[in-house]
Scaffold this active site. Structure first.
Site, PDB file in Angstrom:
ATOM      1  N   ASP A   1     -76.732 -16.441 -40.350  1.00  0.00           N
ATOM      2  CA  ASP A   1     -76.330 -16.161 -38.972  1.00  0.00           C
ATOM      3  C   ASP A   1     -76.447 -17.393 -38.085  1.00  0.00           C
ATOM      4  O   ASP A   1     -75.513 -17.767 -37.372  1.00  0.00           O
ATOM      5  CB  ASP A   1     -77.180 -15.029 -38.390  1.00  0.00           C
ATOM      6  CG  ASP A   1     -76.994 -13.722 -39.143  1.00  0.00           C
ATOM      7  OD1 ASP A   1     -76.033 -13.619 -39.931  1.00  0.00           O
ATOM      8  OD2 ASP A   1     -77.810 -12.810 -38.950  1.00  0.00           O
TER       9      ASP A   1
ATOM     10  N   TYR B   1     -84.113  -3.826 -44.350  1.00  0.00           N
ATOM     11  CA  TYR B   1     -83.759  -5.219 -44.639  1.00  0.00           C
ATOM     12  C   TYR B   1     -84.906  -5.927 -45.366  1.00  0.00           C
ATOM     13  O   TYR B   1     -84.706  -6.557 -46.414  1.00  0.00           O
ATOM     14  CB  TYR B   1     -83.428  -5.944 -43.329  1.00  0.00           C
ATOM     15  CG  TYR B   1     -82.869  -7.329 -43.510  1.00  0.00           C
ATOM     16  CD1 TYR B   1     -81.498  -7.562 -43.461  1.00  0.00           C
ATOM     17  CD2 TYR B   1     -83.700  -8.423 -43.745  1.00  0.00           C
ATOM     18  CE1 TYR B   1     -80.974  -8.824 -43.632  1.00  0.00           C
ATOM     19  CE2 TYR B   1     -83.182  -9.690 -43.919  1.00  0.00           C
ATOM     20  CZ  TYR B   1     -81.829  -9.886 -43.857  1.00  0.00           C
ATOM     21  OH  TYR B   1     -81.316 -11.141 -44.035  1.00  0.00           O
TER      22      TYR B   1
END
Length: 399
Positions: free
Chosen positions: A183, A233
């Protein structure tokens, strides 16, 4: 790096708001940090594999200026009820209930920890266009926005790669999410109309022109609430780490990204647990799928690229188990529509967004058809946006 901002109406409104919140607009500087989509290569970044993301024109805008004392004052147009959040530069401990300001504090902590001098307070007003929990990286967008703000205000001259790495460090060590570098890298290094093929093992990367001809990338937002730190996650991170550890008892590897599909299949006995095998298989197969996909993309073979998007989603559904009803409904309904070459979830999963490669002339009918099925199945509407590939985090030239 700086760009001339196009949306002057937004900046004018934010300038007025800055004056209202902080008194005036003397010496205010303007900044922008994008969101990102990941074309393919999901959950591979923390497994030493390849990713293929691009920064998008939806992002986070910031207005900032220095203070002469050590007070930091923050205001978000997205959370007006929180008002101005204020803290002293020497009091940057993480606080529950101050979700967005923790990212600012985290970047201050990481930059100071890396030896950069931040010796004065500042005022920062932000407005984020990225839907929260959309999987388009609103948190990394904010981290890199704060990074470029501090870099500019304090003349730090932080190398871009280091700024990206400090953004990831903020996410991992301050916020508490074991994310990879995808990201922050996509947001920090993004360029207009280019995607990035990044080897997360070596951080070597290649800028790839996005040539879609008569096709668009349509972002489909499930609008399902999700918080990454509350999702599974970190569990997936732990599962692939455990699978790697077991494979290292016989194989000389540092990451799952080093394995071919054949090498992995020949050594699954080392893992000895069906769930862990599935998790690791996704990491390995998705990594190799990403390398093939990038070659197809560069060659202009969008049909092959689309097929690999579909295969990626199936793997994320069946082996990594990070999709769920909402993402599956969007992606699988999208795959059946006229003019669609492929569709998959993008981002961490558990909600968030999917993307589809759709013929330009079919986009309107596509959105209507997929939207109708989604609302019937899920009970609330999805949102659709045509992705525009834009620049990375930067200071804006405002004339």
């Amino acid at each position: 790096m700086s760009i001339v901002v196009e949306n002057s109406t937004v900046l004018s409104a934010l300038t007025e708001k800055f004056a209202e919140v902080f008194g005036d607009t003397k010496e205010v500087e303007y900044f922008f940090s994008p969101g990102r989509i990941n074309l393919i290569g999901e959950h591979t970044d923390y497994n030493g594999g390849y990713v293929f993301p691009a920064s998008i024109t939806i992002g986070t805008t910031g207005l900032a200026r220095l203070r002469e004392d050590k007070k930091v004052k923050l205001y978000s147009e997205n959370f007006p009820k929180l008002g101005v959040i204020e803290f002293d530069l020497d009091e940057v401990e993480k606080k529950d209930g101050e979700l967005w300001s923790n990212y600012v504090k985290g970047m201050i902590v990481m930059l100071k920890g890396a030896g950069y001098e931040i010796d004065k307070g500042f005022e920062l007003l932000i407005k984020g266009e990225i839907p929260t929990a959309s999987g388009l990286s609103s948190s990394a967008s904010l981290e890199l926005l704060v990074g470029v703000v501090l870099d500019d205000l304090f003349n730090l001259n932080v190398p871009r790669l280091e700024l990206v790495q400090l953004g990831q460090k903020t996410e991992n060590d301050y916020i508490g999410v074991n994310s990879g570098i995808l990201d922050q890298f996509a947001i920090g290094f993004g360029e207009v109309k280019k995607a990035i093929l990044l080897d997360c093992n070596t951080l070597k990367y290649e800028m790839v022109p996005v040539e879609l001809r008569d096709y668009d990338i349509v972002i489909m937002n499930t609008n399902k609430p999700r918080a990454l730190t509350e999702s599974k996650y970190n569990e997936r991170f732990a599962e692939t780490r455990e699978a790697l550890k077991r494979m290292q008892t016989r194989l000389d590897i540092q990451s799952l990204g080093e394995l071919s599909n054949e090498e992995f299949d020949a050594n699954t006995d080392l893992i000895g647990d069906e769930t862990l095998i599935k998790r690791a298989r996704h990491a390995v197969y998705e990594n190799n799928r990403t390398k093939i996909a990038q070659k197809a993309f560069v060659a202009g073979n969008l049909t092959k690229f689309g097929e690999l998007l579909n295969a990626s989603h199936a793997s994320l559904k069946d082996d990594y188990e990070v999709t769920g009803l909402e993402l599956d409904t969007l992606a699988e309904t999208a795959q059946k529509q006229a003019g669609v070459l492929g569709a998959r979830m993008t981002g961490a999963g558990f909600g968030g967004c999917a993307i589809a490669l759709v013929a330009h002339d079919n986009v309107s009918a596509f959105e209507k058809a997929v939207g109708q099925v989604y609302e019937e199945v899920v009970g609330y509407p999805a949102s659709f946006y045509v992705a525009q590939i834009g620049s990375g985090s930067t200071k804006l030239d405002v004339e």
